[in-house]
Design an enzyme around this catalytic site. Structure first.
Site, PDB file in Angstrom:
ATOM      1  N   CYS A 181       0.815  -1.254   0.092  1.00 28.52           N
ATOM      2  CA  CYS A 181      -0.006   0.064   0.043  1.00 28.52           C
ATOM      3  C   CYS A 181       0.925   1.268   0.103  1.00 28.52           C
ATOM      4  O   CYS A 181       1.561   1.535   0.923  1.00 28.52           O
ATOM      5  CB  CYS A 181      -0.907  -0.194   1.132  1.00 28.52           C
ATOM      6  SG  CYS A 181      -1.844   1.680   1.804  1.00 28.52           S
ATOM      7  N   CYS A 204       0.179   3.609   2.689  1.00 28.02           N
ATOM      8  CA  CYS A 204       0.439   3.180   4.004  1.00 28.02           C
ATOM      9  C   CYS A 204       1.919   3.532   4.305  1.00 28.02           C
ATOM     10  O   CYS A 204       2.376   4.034   5.368  1.00 28.02           O
ATOM     11  CB  CYS A 204       0.311   1.870   4.273  1.00 28.02           C
ATOM     12  SG  CYS A 204      -1.332   1.322   3.900  1.00 28.02           S
TER      13      CYS A 204
END
Length: 106
Positions: A30, A33
């Site tokens: 991600c 993230c």
């Protein structure tokens, strides 16, 4: 350094901690993230002794992701006394996250 929360230790380290806890639900693949990861690490150091700050890898801990209805990542939950008191989905700036944490420490 941010703590690593898992399906196996979440109850002990988070729900029974008696502390305000910031939980970053994330995954290695991600991009957003990875972008907020340094912020999470900084907050873990800055709030040491005041609040717990940790991460849950949703790929490795699917039970927790389901339990907290994590549909998008990053999702940051703030828990107090074992209950979710704040939820943020998506990237966030450090000052904005600090503000969310601080209001639950008072």
């Amino acid at each position: 350094m941010a703590l690593e929360f898992t399906d196996n230790n979440f109850e002990e380290k988070v729900l029974n901690s008696g502390q305000v806890t910031v939980v970053d639900f994330w995954a290695q693949w991600c991009g957003p993230c990875r972008a907020i990861a340094p912020i999470i690490e900084e907050l873990a150091d800055e709030y040491a002794g005041t609040a717990l700050v940790g991460k849950v890898d949703v790929d490795a801990n699917q039970e927790l992701a389901m339990q907290y209805s994590i549909r998008s990542i990053p999702t940051i939950l703030i828990l107090k006394d074992g209950a979710v008191v704040e939820k943020h989905v998506g990237a966030i700036t450090k000052p904005a996250l600090q503000s969310k944490i601080d209001k639950h420490l008072a």
